[in-house]
Design a protein around this motif. Structure first.
Motif, short mmCIF file in Angstrom:
data_model
loop_
_atom_site.label_atom_id
_atom_site.label_comp_id
_atom_site.label_asym_id
_atom_site.label_seq_id
_atom_site.Cartn_x
_atom_site.Cartn_y
_atom_site.Cartn_z
N TYR A 448 0.80 -1.23 0.00
CA TYR A 448 0.00 0.00 0.00
C TYR A 448 0.84 1.28 0.00
O TYR A 448 0.31 2.38 -0.16
CB TYR A 448 -0.92 0.03 1.23
N GLN A 451 3.42 5.71 3.10
CA GLN A 451 2.51 6.67 3.75
C GLN A 451 1.32 5.93 4.37
O GLN A 451 0.86 6.27 5.46
CB GLN A 451 2.03 7.72 2.75
N SER A 452 0.83 4.93 3.65
CA SER A 452 -0.26 4.12 4.20
C SER A 452 0.21 3.38 5.44
O SER A 452 -0.53 3.24 6.43
CB SER A 452 -0.76 3.12 3.15
N ASP A 455 0.09 5.74 8.23
CA ASP A 455 -1.29 5.94 8.68
C ASP A 455 -1.71 4.82 9.63
O ASP A 455 -2.42 5.05 10.63
CB ASP A 455 -2.25 5.99 7.49
N ILE A 512 -7.15 3.19 5.14
CA ILE A 512 -6.01 3.86 4.51
C ILE A 512 -6.37 4.26 3.09
O ILE A 512 -7.37 3.81 2.53
CB ILE A 512 -4.77 2.95 4.48
N GLN A 513 -5.53 5.09 2.51
CA GLN A 513 -5.65 5.44 1.09
C GLN A 513 -4.38 4.93 0.42
O GLN A 513 -3.29 5.42 0.66
CB GLN A 513 -5.78 6.95 0.91
N SER A 514 -4.54 3.89 -0.38
CA SER A 514 -3.38 3.22 -0.99
C SER A 514 -2.65 4.16 -1.95
O SER A 514 -3.24 4.73 -2.86
CB SER A 514 -3.82 1.96 -1.73
N ASP A 515 -1.35 4.29 -1.74
CA ASP A 515 -0.54 5.14 -2.63
C ASP A 515 -0.11 4.39 -3.88
O ASP A 515 0.33 5.01 -4.86
CB ASP A 515 0.72 5.61 -1.89
N ARG A 520 -5.85 5.39 -6.22
CA ARG A 520 -5.66 5.81 -4.83
C ARG A 520 -6.93 5.65 -4.02
O ARG A 520 -7.38 6.56 -3.33
CB ARG A 520 -5.18 7.28 -4.76
N THR A 522 -9.69 4.39 -1.19
CA THR A 522 -9.68 4.20 0.26
C THR A 522 -10.14 2.78 0.55
O THR A 522 -11.14 2.31 0.00
CB THR A 522 -10.63 5.21 0.94
#
Length: 571
Positions: A448, A451-452, A455, A512-515, A520, A522
């Motif tokens: 992910y 950043q995810s 989070d 999370i919001q997958s990078d 992208r 949620t």
């Protein structure tokens, strides 16, 4: 009817029954000996002058009107001294108006009754022992005169102590004030004898010969004492300023400021009100009443509302010396018995941020010069509070993880050492440590994005905070590892808490919001924890060994056995 009002009523009834009839009886049966009314009026004038020029020694007043009273008694007898003592009561009460919150009329009846009893008791002792009025015999003057004054002082202490005890006050017969009263007998008596003899040989002019130098010296001493008091307050204010500068937390600054200001001014109440910019209201945030720091639920004030709001609006300190001056201004909370109030703005960088309000149950408790000293202290306070905030922010940054805001490894390391010392000293029975590691966290980052992953770390930190609460110290140990330090927790209790946490995390979806996805999106991600538990003193008696043992249990007992489980350290 409360106890105080009942006491006032009792005093008034006793005064009504005793003083008028007693005065009449004494004047008829013990008239002045060889009265010279012009000289007697001169004595009265000298007594009134001495009332307004008391000697203040280390905060204790010497009542020098006795100087004249003893001379009048020795020359003219009981009735003359009784008349003068009753006539100087009102001036005495006005001079000491800041020493009591009791209404003037009640204080008058009490003092009039007490002075009457003192005059009668000491006068009759003098007469019964054989003292002679108008005599120039030195033995008669020194011996019987001293007995008369000593008797008056003893009766004064007995009556005053009895009255204060009837009001529920704890008093001692050997207080500082009592000692000064007896020293005053030794100090004043020679002046009384000198005044008596000088008047007898020189005449009424002797009252000017002794009175004028006395007034000049007393006036100079009064001015000197006032200057010393101001200087003492300034020295204290400077000391408080240095003490405030040494405090590292806001709470320490608040506590020291309130307690030391109350101590310096010898008052009863102190409050700090904060200006809230969001609501434009003045909110009470700290209270000090009768030696205790309290939390009071008081409605906020608008600008110009109440004394605090007035100070906020005018941005300058105010002083009220009696209740009649401020009772029409007050809006909201104020203790019922308050009389005097002093309030000042708390400013920083020329902008008012709050208000300090100090109150006393005594009338005329504060003086004008104290406004400037309080204003100075408020400046010290504002600067110290700002410095403490910077220090706390710096400490917080050095002790906290920048991502999760939990305590970091550095803080945890010190905390374990402290708690282990408490354990060795017998202050704690046991000390348990829970170490947690997110299973397959590298896969989460690879799937992910980092950043995810961050989070999820933040979300897990908040979830752990909810579960751990005040049970112990929660910290991010590093990477995806978290630690809970639990004082006075047995291994069984720690294992139970660890299992609760494991189950909650397993069933909690982390959004999370997958990078790494094309859109992208949620989505919810599930994670699990492997957990190790170690307890001192049974597993170890060293701080670092406690961590190593929990880490060993985590990897050998939980990770190797399939993950998503809790394991205890076994020797």
């Amino acid at each position: 009817m409360d106890a105080l009002k009942k006491n006032h009523l009792t005093v008034f009834v006793l005064w009504l029954l005793i003083v008028p009839a007693g005065m009449t009886y004494v004047l008829i049966n013990y008239p002045p000996v060889n009265p010279d009314w012009l000289t007697m009026i001169a004595f009265l004038g000298l007594a009134l002058v001495t009332v307004y020029f008391p000697l203040n020694l280390n905060g204790s007043y010497l009542s020098l009107e006795q100087w004249v009273g003893v001379a009048v008694f020795l020359k003219y007898g009981l009735s003359a001294e009784l008349l003068i003592s009753q006539l100087i009561i009102l001036p005495l009460l006005f001079r000491s108006r800041n020493s009591s919150s009791t209404p003037l009329i009640n204080r008058y009846f009490f003092n009039s009754l007490m002075f009457f009893i003192l005059s009668i008791a000491s006068g009759y002792v003098f007469i019964i022992l054989g003292g002679q009025f108008g005599s120039l015999d030195l033995y008669n003057l020194l011996f019987f005169g001293f007995i008369y004054q000593l008797t008056s002082t003893i009766f004064n202490q007995v009556i005053l102590n009895f009255y204060l005890r009837s009001l529920g006050h704890k008093v001692s017969m050997l207080s500082v004030e009592t000692v000064w009263d007896y020293l005053a007998v030794v100090f004043i008596f020679p002046f009384s004898i000198t005044l008596y003899l000088l008047e007898a040989y020189v005449g009424v002019i002797s009252l000017l010969i002794m009175g004028v130098p006395f007034v000049v010296v007393a006036y100079l001493l009064q001015k000197y004492n006032n200057t010393e008091r101001i200087n003492a307050n300034l020295r204290t204010a400077s000391k408080i300023g240095h003490q405030l500068a040494d405090r590292l937390t806001s709470e320490e600054v608040f506590r020291l400021f309130l307690t030391r200001v109350v101590e310096m001014l010898n008052n009863d109440y102190a409050y700090i009100l904060d200006i809230r910019k969001d609501s434009n209201k003045l909110v009470l945030i700290r209270s000090y009443e009768k030696g205790e720091l309290l939390t009071l639920d008081v409605p906020p004030l608008a600008m110009g509302e109440g004394i605090g709001g007035l100070v906020w609006k005018e941005n300058k300190p105010v002083i009220f010396k009696r209740k009649e001056e401020w009772e029409g201004i007050v809006s909201g909370y104020i203790p019922e018995n308050v009389q005097s109030i002093i309030a000042a703005p708390i400013s920083r960088n020329q902008e008012i941020e709050g208000v300090l309000l100090i109150a006393s149950e005594k009338r005329f408790a504060f003086e004008e010069y104290q406004l400037k000293i309080i204003d100075l202290l408020c400046s010290y306070f504002a600067v110290s509070l700002e410095k403490a905030k910077y220090v706390q922010d710096a400490i917080s940054k050095s002790e906290r993880c920048g991502l999760t805001k939990l305590y970091n490894y550095r803080y945890l390391d010190d905390k374990i050492e402290q708690e282990m010392s408490r354990l060795m000293d017998g202050q704690l029975r046991q000390l348990s440590l829970i170490m947690m590691d997110i299973d397959r966290f590298k896969m989460v980052n690879d799937t992910y994005g980092h950043q995810s992953g961050n989070d999820i770390l933040v979300g897990l930190a908040r979830l752990l905070e909810q579960e751990v609460g005040n049970l112990g110290t929660l910290a991010r140990y590093g990477g995806e590892e978290f630690v809970v330090l639990l004082p006075d927790y047995s291994k069984g209790e720690a294992l139970k808490l660890a299992e609760t946490i494991r189950q909650i995390v397993e069933n909690h979806p982390f959004r999370i919001q997958s990078d790494l996805s094309n859109e992208r999106e949620t989505q919810d991600v599930q994670i699990t924890l492997s957990i190790g538990v170690s307890t001192a003193p049974e597993d170890s008696d060293e701080a670092m060994a406690l961590i190593r043992n929990a880490d060993r249990a985590l990897y050998i007992g939980a990770k190797r056995e399939g993950r998503n489980r809790v394991a205890e350290y076994v020797k």
